[in-house]
Design a protein around this motif. Structure first.
Motif, PDB file in Angstrom:
ATOM      1  N   LYS A  57       0.813  -1.215   0.000  1.00 21.33           N
ATOM      2  CA  LYS A  57       0.000   0.000   0.000  1.00 21.33           C
ATOM      3  C   LYS A  57       0.855   1.278   0.000  1.00 21.33           C
ATOM      4  N   GLY A  58       2.070   1.179  -0.560  1.00 17.24           N
ATOM      5  CA  GLY A  58       2.929   2.351  -0.669  1.00 17.24           C
ATOM      6  C   GLY A  58       3.674   2.714   0.603  1.00 17.24           C
ATOM      7  N   HIS A  59       3.645   1.838   1.594  1.00 20.92           N
ATOM      8  CA  HIS A  59       4.241   2.165   2.893  1.00 20.92           C
ATOM      9  C   HIS A  59       5.759   2.330   2.835  1.00 20.92           C
ATOM     10  N   ARG A  60       6.452   1.500   2.042  1.00 19.00           N
ATOM     11  CA  ARG A  60       7.914   1.608   1.972  1.00 19.00           C
ATOM     12  C   ARG A  60       8.331   2.956   1.396  1.00 19.00           C
ATOM     13  N   LEU A  61       7.734   3.336   0.285  1.00 23.47           N
ATOM     14  CA  LEU A  61       8.115   4.605  -0.337  1.00 23.47           C
ATOM     15  C   LEU A  61       7.736   5.783   0.560  1.00 23.47           C
ATOM     16  N   THR A  62       6.615   5.687   1.236  1.00 20.26           N
ATOM     17  CA  THR A  62       6.198   6.749   2.155  1.00 20.26           C
ATOM     18  C   THR A  62       7.194   6.890   3.304  1.00 20.26           C
TER      19      THR A  62
END
Length: 105
Positions: A57-62
């Protein structure tokens, strides 16, 4: 500096999941007295690597974006907003124009 800091944090967080062949390009940097807004692209070789780079859910990039914003903000003593998009670009390392943007030609 911004692209190097972000790349370092991504590689540390990925721990071997994605080849270290990723590229971060800063496309635009708008600076005011107290803020800095940076937009750019993160290039990978294959579409399958995009999901790995983004994380669930995009957590790493965030997470990487927030860490980089904090570090760059501390260096420049400004509020920093980073806006990067992940894109698959086959053989980006053989593309003259991308290498030129990176300063290698």
């Amino acid at each position: 500096l911004i692209s190097d800091l972000m790349r370092e944090k991504l590689i540390r967080d990925l721990t071997g999941e994605v080849p270290h062949q990723l590229c971060i390009l800063v496309d635009d940097l708008v600076e005011t007295d107290d803020t800095m807004h940076v937009t750019g692209r993160i290039l990978v070789e294959r579409n399958s690597q995009i999901g790995i780079l983004l994380g669930h859910k995009g957590h790493r990039l965030t997470k990487v974006r927030k860490l980089t914003e904090e570090e760059v903000g501390a260096i420049y003593e400004k509020k920093v907003k980073l806006d990067f998009r992940v894109k698959a670009e086959r053989k980006w390392d053989q593309n003259f124009w991308i290498m030129r943007q990176l300063g290698y030609t």
